[in-house]
Every structure is written in structure tokens, then in C-alpha cells.
Write an enzyme that holds these catalytic residues in place. Structure first.
Site, PDB file in Angstrom:
ATOM      1  N   HIS A   1     -43.151 -44.610  10.659  1.00  0.00           N
ATOM      2  CA  HIS A   1     -42.193 -45.557  10.062  1.00  0.00           C
ATOM      3  C   HIS A   1     -42.015 -45.305   8.570  1.00  0.00           C
ATOM      4  O   HIS A   1     -40.908 -45.298   8.056  1.00  0.00           O
ATOM      5  CB  HIS A   1     -42.680 -47.000  10.236  1.00  0.00           C
ATOM      6  CG  HIS A   1     -42.440 -47.569  11.594  1.00  0.00           C
ATOM      7  ND1 HIS A   1     -41.190 -47.649  12.147  1.00  0.00           N
ATOM      8  CD2 HIS A   1     -43.292 -48.091  12.516  1.00  0.00           C
ATOM      9  CE1 HIS A   1     -41.275 -48.199  13.350  1.00  0.00           C
ATOM     10  NE2 HIS A   1     -42.545 -48.470  13.602  1.00  0.00           N
TER      11      HIS A   1
ATOM     12  N   ASP B   1     -47.842 -44.388  14.574  1.00  0.00           N
ATOM     13  CA  ASP B   1     -46.650 -45.228  14.407  1.00  0.00           C
ATOM     14  C   ASP B   1     -46.426 -45.621  12.941  1.00  0.00           C
ATOM     15  O   ASP B   1     -45.322 -45.489  12.415  1.00  0.00           O
ATOM     16  CB  ASP B   1     -46.810 -46.488  15.259  1.00  0.00           C
ATOM     17  CG  ASP B   1     -45.617 -47.410  15.178  1.00  0.00           C
ATOM     18  OD1 ASP B   1     -44.597 -47.118  15.809  1.00  0.00           O
ATOM     19  OD2 ASP B   1     -45.699 -48.424  14.447  1.00  0.00           O
TER      20      ASP B   1
ATOM     21  N   THR C   1     -43.027 -51.603  20.591  1.00  0.00           N
ATOM     22  CA  THR C   1     -44.469 -51.663  20.838  1.00  0.00           C
ATOM     23  C   THR C   1     -44.876 -52.724  21.863  1.00  0.00           C
ATOM     24  O   THR C   1     -45.553 -52.417  22.841  1.00  0.00           O
ATOM     25  CB  THR C   1     -45.203 -51.918  19.505  1.00  0.00           C
ATOM     26  OG1 THR C   1     -44.944 -50.794  18.657  1.00  0.00           O
ATOM     27  CG2 THR C   1     -46.693 -52.076  19.696  1.00  0.00           C
TER      28      THR C   1
ATOM     29  N   HIS D   1     -38.032 -46.700  16.149  1.00  0.00           N
ATOM     30  CA  HIS D   1     -37.989 -46.567  17.608  1.00  0.00           C
ATOM     31  C   HIS D   1     -37.446 -47.867  18.145  1.00  0.00           C
ATOM     32  O   HIS D   1     -37.272 -48.830  17.386  1.00  0.00           O
ATOM     33  CB  HIS D   1     -39.395 -46.278  18.149  1.00  0.00           C
ATOM     34  CG  HIS D   1     -40.414 -47.287  17.701  1.00  0.00           C
ATOM     35  ND1 HIS D   1     -40.661 -48.456  18.367  1.00  0.00           N
ATOM     36  CD2 HIS D   1     -41.205 -47.326  16.585  1.00  0.00           C
ATOM     37  CE1 HIS D   1     -41.578 -49.148  17.722  1.00  0.00           C
ATOM     38  NE2 HIS D   1     -41.921 -48.501  16.630  1.00  0.00           N
TER      39      HIS D   1
ATOM     40  N   ASP E   1     -47.018 -45.903  23.536  1.00  0.00           N
ATOM     41  CA  ASP E   1     -45.978 -46.835  23.969  1.00  0.00           C
ATOM     42  C   ASP E   1     -44.564 -46.258  23.812  1.00  0.00           C
ATOM     43  O   ASP E   1     -43.669 -46.583  24.578  1.00  0.00           O
ATOM     44  CB  ASP E   1     -46.091 -48.157  23.193  1.00  0.00           C
ATOM     45  CG  ASP E   1     -46.263 -47.934  21.685  1.00  0.00           C
ATOM     46  OD1 ASP E   1     -46.401 -46.772  21.247  1.00  0.00           O
ATOM     47  OD2 ASP E   1     -46.249 -48.940  20.943  1.00  0.00           O
TER      48      ASP E   1
END
Ligand code: ZN
Length: 462
Positions: A200, A196, A79, A343, A244
Site C-alpha cells: 500500500h 500488504d 482483506t 486491492h 487473501d
């Protein structure tokens, strides 16, 4: 670094000839009347979510604008490094925000998402909002990483302190209010933590949870268009929606346990997964050797041997040993899987790529591009605002076709068509002449050649 090239490209492509020096930043003259730009990031929005899920609002947004299916982002695909690359046009090794957790061996300072306000970490680059303010305009931001830090001695007037509890509506409401009440606001950045966070927790393969969160994100894009419409900004300002990085599925079956390979007291971990930054506490070659042989799905690099294509070695904040896990593998010191989605992996992996969509007076309508580099966005944004870009790793040439002002595909097509027609015409003319000549000589097809007069009377053909 090709700053003069970009500057030339910006000036040449926009037909600008004048620039104005304000402080230490150059403002191009056309910047005065260029519309403001709003940059929006939905964290962890993987490019191929667009093919797998439904986005009625986002589709409405880009069908009247531009869609770039995939951006090649920067390594590590985390990020903080990528949000800083989007606004500086620099690879992580050049802007200095190398990970979301860092350690500086000279000053012995630590950086983390909870401890990110020290300008020391950010001052190796100049983000676009600082250049905007140095040019005499204003910038506004809602939670975009780094916008609440005093970078290059500039603190934004219109900004928030980071608080994940502040709703999307509140962030958006403030941004549109700042943009409508202060006409000198030329650039605004808006950040949102989803998809995001859900990626996760549940992993991107959990289609029930991803459907839920992506529907919510699409709803926010609808809200964004509605709010811009209500405030009279829709169609007047340029808006870019991007992200991102992507997200990939992890599993308890894909764990790499470092303490199984190496004595725990012989190394220190700065950042762990999927790219681990390791400080050896004993002989570096022994530590490196043990880590190299640790797992078939993890590569170990000494800092100087990190592949050039990753642009991840020329910075003092990169630790002596770097470990990179294969896609979907998780590095732990010991213990279990920390999260189902992650990521940070190699930036050539499609699962790590985000998308980009754009709308506004500067952009083509209904135009699609397959991909460009995320660092290319910075020279594009400088062009849109009318400020000179700082030295960067991006290329305006890669992105200019998204703009309505650029002669791009059409010109190449027109030139190609003219050349094609000329070739066909020339070919037909030659063929016609050739046929005509053959017609003249046809009554004597087997005539003896009359070139030589050497006394040889043997006929060539009988
Ligand atoms: Zn994340």
C-alpha cells in the site's frame, strides 16, 4: 449450496462411513486421528511475486509439498471478505463480511477494521474454528480476522486481541505452544500484515521496497519451519500458507473524483475505493445516471444489476449503488491519491490473486497446481481435520489432487493408457485380418462380381 454433495464427496473420497454428532456439529470418525492443521496468511501476497522475487524458504516449504500458483479469490478482493471466505468457503454475499467498511441500513450499525467485534456482522456464517470447537476439539488463532469475535456464541480460549504491534515471532510462539501443550487443538490460524502494508505504502512496482519486505516475509517462513521443527510439529501437522489478495500499482494520474460528477450533498459514501458503496440522498435514478457517466474507468451498478459472477448482490448490507474502478484507478470524493498500491478490484484480475502452498503428511510432495478457487480451501480443510463442512460455495473435487490419499492423475493416466493400448491392439488386429483377406483374394483382383446372376454378361472391368 451443495452441502450434501460435499459431505458425500468427503465421505466417499476418504472411505469414511461413520460420523459422530457432537452438539450441533458433525464430526467424522477419522477426525480423531487426523493431524492438526495450521493455516497461515501473509496479507496481500500477490501470486506473481513468486515469479519476480526470490523465496528460498518458501521454495523449500513447497518443494516438499504442494504449490498452487494462483487462487481465484472473492469479490471484493479486500482483506476482511477474503479472510472470511477462506474459513467459511462462502462468497462475500453469503457470509456477510462484504467489505472492510460496512453499514447496515436496518440496525444502522457501522463496521470497520477498528470496530469489528460485534458478532452481528459475523453470524451469517460459521467459520471453521467454530465448527472445530463444536466438534469437541480446540482451535487457536493469532490475529486472523474474526477469531477474537464471539461468533455463534463461541469465544476461542486460545486467541489474541488484535494488535499490529505484536511481532510475528510472538504470534508464532503462542500458536506452537498451544498446539504442543493442548493435544485437542485441531486447527490454528496465524495472520501477518505484510507484504500488504508495504504494498500500500510504496506500490507493488517499487522493486526496492518489495524486495526488502518479501525477503522479510520469506525469513518468517524460514522461522516458521524452524519453530515447527524445534517443537516436533514439522512433518507431523499439515500446514497451509496462503493470502487473501494481491496488489496493484495506483497513480495520481489515475484518479476518479466523484465530487466532480455529482453534487456532494446528493450522496453518501460508505466505502470508497476501488469499490465504492453509495447511498443516494436524492432521487436514486439521477444519482445513478450522474455516476454512470462520471468516468470511463469506473462502472456504476444499481444493486440488482451487479453481475452474477461477482456474487455480490444478495445481501442487505450491499448499498443501493456500487461503483467499481478499473485496475489501478482510485476513486476519491475529492483530494489526492490516498495510497500507491491497492486491492479490492475485480476478482478475475491476476494482480488480485494470491498463491497457496501446503506441506504435511496429507499433501503430495513436489506437486504443482495452476489454480483453484479460494472458497475450495474450506472443504479441503474440513476434510483434513475430519469434520463435516457446512453449506459452502467451494468444491472438494477441485482440490483433492493435492492430497496424497487421493487417486487422481495417476489413475486417469493408467485408465487412459489401458484404453489407448486396447485401441491400438484392436486396430492392428483388424488391419491384420483385412490384409489377410486381401491376400486370399489377390490372385483374382479383376474378377467379375458374382453376386448377381441377372444374365447381364457385361464385365465390370476390362
Ligand atoms: Zn490491504
Amino acid at each position: 449450496m451443495q452441502v450434501s454433495g460435499y459431505l458425500f464427496a468427503v465421505i466417499a473420497c476418504s472411505g469414511l462411513t461413520l460420523s459422530v454428532q457432537t452438539g450441533n456439529q458433525t464430526r467424522l470418525e477419522s477426525g480423531n486421528d487426523s493431524p492438526p492443521l495450521l493455516l497461515v496468511s501473509f496479507d496481500g501476497f500477490r501470486a506473481d511475486y513468486l515469479n519476480k522475487y526470490s523465496f528460498p524458504n518458501l521454495e523449500k516449504f513447497y518443494s516438499d509439498g504442494v504449490l498452487v500458483h494462483e487462487l481465484t479469490n472473492v469479490f471484493t478482493t479486500k482483506t476482511f471478505p477474503n479472510h472470511y471466505s477462506l474459513v467459511t468457503g462462502l462468497y462475500a454475499e453469503s457470509h456477510g463480511i462484504l467489505a472492510s467498511i460496512m453499514y447496515d441500513p436496518v440496525t444502522k450499525k457501522n463496521f470497520s477494521i477498528q470496530n469489528d467485534r460485534d458478532p452481528f456482522w459475523w453470524n451469517e456464517a460459521t467459520p471453521i474454528w467454530v465448527s472445530v470447537e463444536q466438534s469437541g476439539y480446540r482451535a487457536a488463532a493469532a490475529m486472523w480476522p474474526g477469531t477474537n469475535v464471539n461468533i455463534q456464541n463461541r469465544t476461542l480460549k486460545y486467541t489474541f486481541d488484535y494488535d499490529p504491534k505484536v511481532t510475528f515471532q510472538e504470534r508464532l510462539g503462542n500458536i506452537t505452544q498451544w498446539m504442543t501443550t493442548d493435544k485437542s487443538v485441531k486447527f490454528a490460524a496465524l495472520y501477518w500484515e505484510e507484504p500488504d502494508r508495504s504494498g500500500h505504502i510504496y506500490g507493488p512496482d517499487n522493486s526496492t521496497e518489495m524486495t526488502r519486505v518479501l525477503k522479510e516475509v520469506d525469513g518468517y517462513i524460514g522461522l516458521l519451519m524452524e519453530q515447527l521443527n524445534k517443537t516436533g510439529l514439522w512433518g507431523k501437522i499439515n500446514v497451509i500458507i496462503t493470502s487473501d489478495h494481491g496488489m496493484t500499482q495506483c497513480s495520481p494520474q489515475r484518479l476518479i473524483i466523484l465530487d466532480n460528477c455529482i453534487i456532494p450533498s446528493s450522496y453518501m459514501v460508505v466505502d470508497l475505493t476501488p469499490v465504492a458503496a453509495i447511498i443516494p440522498l436524492e432521487d436514486i435514478s439521477t444519482v445513478y445516471k450522474n455516476l454512470s457517466a462520471c468516468h470511463i474507468h469506473m462502472k456504476a451498478y444499481l444493486k440488482d444489476d451487479v453481475p452474477d459472477r461477482l456474487h455480490y448482490k444478495n445481501n442487505g448490507r450491499i448499498q443501493p449503488i456500487l461503483l467499481v474502478a478499473d485496475e489501478g484507478w482510485t476513486i476519491v470524493k475529492n483530494g489526492g491519491l490516498p495510497r500507491l498500491g491497492d486491492h479490492g478490484y475485480d476478482n478475475t484480475l491476476p494482480s488480485m490473486h494470491p498463491f497457496l502452498a501446503a506441506h504435511g503428511p496429507a499433501f503430495r510432495k513436489g506437486y504443482k497446481m495452476s489454480s483453484f478457487n479460494s472458497v475450495d480451501l474450506y472443504p479441503l480443510m474440513c476434510h483434513l481435520i475430519g469434520i463435516a463442512p457446512m453449506a459452502n460455495n467451494g468444491s472438494f473435487a477441485h482440490v483433492r489432487c493435492a492430497l496424497v490419499s487421493e487417486q487422481c492423475g495417476e489413475l486417469a493416466l493408467a485408465v487412459g493408457l489401458v484404453i489407448g493400448v486396447l485401441i491400438i491392439l484392436t486396430t492392428f488386429t483388424c488391419l491384420f485380418k483385412l490384409m489377410k483377406n486381401r491376400d486370399v483374394s489377390s490372385p483374382r483382383p479383376f474378377a467379375r462380381l458374382e453376386l448377381e446372376d441377372d444374365g447381364d454378361d457385361e464385365p465390370l472391368l476390362e
